[in-house]
Design a protein around this motif. Structure first.
Motif, PDB file in Angstrom:
ATOM      1  N   TYR A  37       0.843  -1.169   0.000  1.00 48.22           N
ATOM      2  CA  TYR A  37       0.000   0.000   0.000  1.00 48.22           C
ATOM      3  C   TYR A  37       0.892   1.238   0.000  1.00 48.22           C
ATOM      4  O   TYR A  37       2.060   1.177   0.402  1.00 48.22           O
ATOM      5  CB  TYR A  37      -0.865   0.032   1.274  1.00 48.22           C
ATOM      6  N   ARG A  45      -4.634   6.030   2.019  1.00 51.98           N
ATOM      7  CA  ARG A  45      -3.788   4.876   1.726  1.00 51.98           C
ATOM      8  C   ARG A  45      -4.479   3.997   0.688  1.00 51.98           C
ATOM      9  O   ARG A  45      -5.679   3.748   0.773  1.00 51.98           O
ATOM     10  CB  ARG A  45      -3.556   4.088   3.017  1.00 51.98           C
ATOM     11  N   LEU A  47      -4.098   0.437  -1.964  1.00 54.71           N
ATOM     12  CA  LEU A  47      -3.418  -0.794  -2.335  1.00 54.71           C
ATOM     13  C   LEU A  47      -2.898  -0.645  -3.758  1.00 54.71           C
ATOM     14  O   LEU A  47      -3.662  -0.304  -4.660  1.00 54.71           O
ATOM     15  CB  LEU A  47      -4.395  -1.965  -2.248  1.00 54.71           C
ATOM     16  N   SER A  50      -0.695  -6.612  -5.093  1.00 52.72           N
ATOM     17  CA  SER A  50      -1.057  -7.714  -4.211  1.00 52.72           C
ATOM     18  C   SER A  50      -0.523  -9.025  -4.775  1.00 52.72           C
ATOM     19  O   SER A  50      -0.272  -9.144  -5.975  1.00 52.72           O
ATOM     20  CB  SER A  50      -2.573  -7.801  -4.035  1.00 52.72           C
ATOM     21  N   TYR A  94       3.644   0.793   2.681  1.00 57.47           N
ATOM     22  CA  TYR A  94       3.368  -0.159   3.738  1.00 57.47           C
ATOM     23  C   TYR A  94       3.011  -1.513   3.133  1.00 57.47           C
ATOM     24  O   TYR A  94       2.520  -1.592   2.012  1.00 57.47           O
ATOM     25  CB  TYR A  94       2.167   0.280   4.576  1.00 57.47           C
ATOM     26  N   ASN A  96       0.751  -5.182   4.133  1.00 55.38           N
ATOM     27  CA  ASN A  96      -0.250  -5.753   5.017  1.00 55.38           C
ATOM     28  C   ASN A  96      -0.944  -6.861   4.236  1.00 55.38           C
ATOM     29  O   ASN A  96      -0.702  -7.049   3.042  1.00 55.38           O
ATOM     30  CB  ASN A  96      -1.266  -4.701   5.462  1.00 55.38           C
ATOM     31  N   THR A  99      -6.615  -7.812   3.297  1.00 61.01           N
ATOM     32  CA  THR A  99      -7.747  -7.392   4.123  1.00 61.01           C
ATOM     33  C   THR A  99      -7.284  -6.516   5.284  1.00 61.01           C
ATOM     34  O   THR A  99      -8.060  -6.254   6.200  1.00 61.01           O
ATOM     35  CB  THR A  99      -8.495  -8.613   4.675  1.00 61.01           C
ATOM     36  N   THR A 100      -6.048  -6.073   5.213  1.00 57.97           N
ATOM     37  CA  THR A 100      -5.431  -5.232   6.256  1.00 57.97           C
ATOM     38  C   THR A 100      -5.646  -5.817   7.641  1.00 57.97           C
ATOM     39  O   THR A 100      -6.007  -5.106   8.586  1.00 57.97           O
ATOM     40  CB  THR A 100      -5.922  -3.772   6.193  1.00 57.97           C
ATOM     41  N   TRP A 104      -0.503  -2.216  11.298  1.00 62.48           N
ATOM     42  CA  TRP A 104       0.361  -1.544  10.341  1.00 62.48           C
ATOM     43  C   TRP A 104       1.761  -1.343  10.910  1.00 62.48           C
ATOM     44  O   TRP A 104       1.930  -1.041  12.092  1.00 62.48           O
ATOM     45  CB  TRP A 104      -0.215  -0.182   9.969  1.00 62.48           C
TER      46      TRP A 104
END
Length: 114
Positions: A37, A45, A47, A50, A94, A96, A99-100, A104
């Motif tokens: 992200y 923020r 995405l 992925s 970042y 993650n 699905t966060t 963080w």
């Protein structure tokens, strides 16, 4: 609780490259689809890339063809190779789950400027 530690950011000129790393503690890393992200000043923020547990990758249009996400489940690490960087890529990056689901990390600053 899984901890995420991002690294590899820095100052780079337009057209340059950087490779970001995200190390995750804990043994469950390989169970999750992961994402990179970014958050630019004054923006939400988002995405940008992925990768599934099996290694299939997806990207937003703005980074397609320039960024490559990968993972090494044995090392509990996900990477983001960033090429042909543009000033608009300037942000804190970042990682993650998609699905966060993890807390963080501190992120890593990427600044693209001449």
């Amino acid at each position: 609780q899984v901890q995420l530690v991002e690294s590899g950011g820095g100052l780079v000129q337009p057209g340059g490259s950087l490779r970001l790393s995200c190390a995750a503690s804990g043994s469950t890393f390989s169970f999750y689809a992961m994402g990179w992200y970014r958050q630019a000043p004054g923006k939400q923020r988002q995405l940008v890339a992925s990768i599934t547990r099996g290694g299939s990758a997806g990207y937003v249009d703005s980074v397609t063809g320039r960024f490559i996400i990968s993972r090494d489940n044995a090392k509990n690490t996900v990477y983001l190779q960033m090429n042909s960087l543009k000033p608009d890529d300037t942000a804190v990056y970042y990682c993650n789950t998609v699905t966060t689901g993890f807390r963080w990390g501190q992120g890593t600053q990427v600044t693209v400027s001449s």
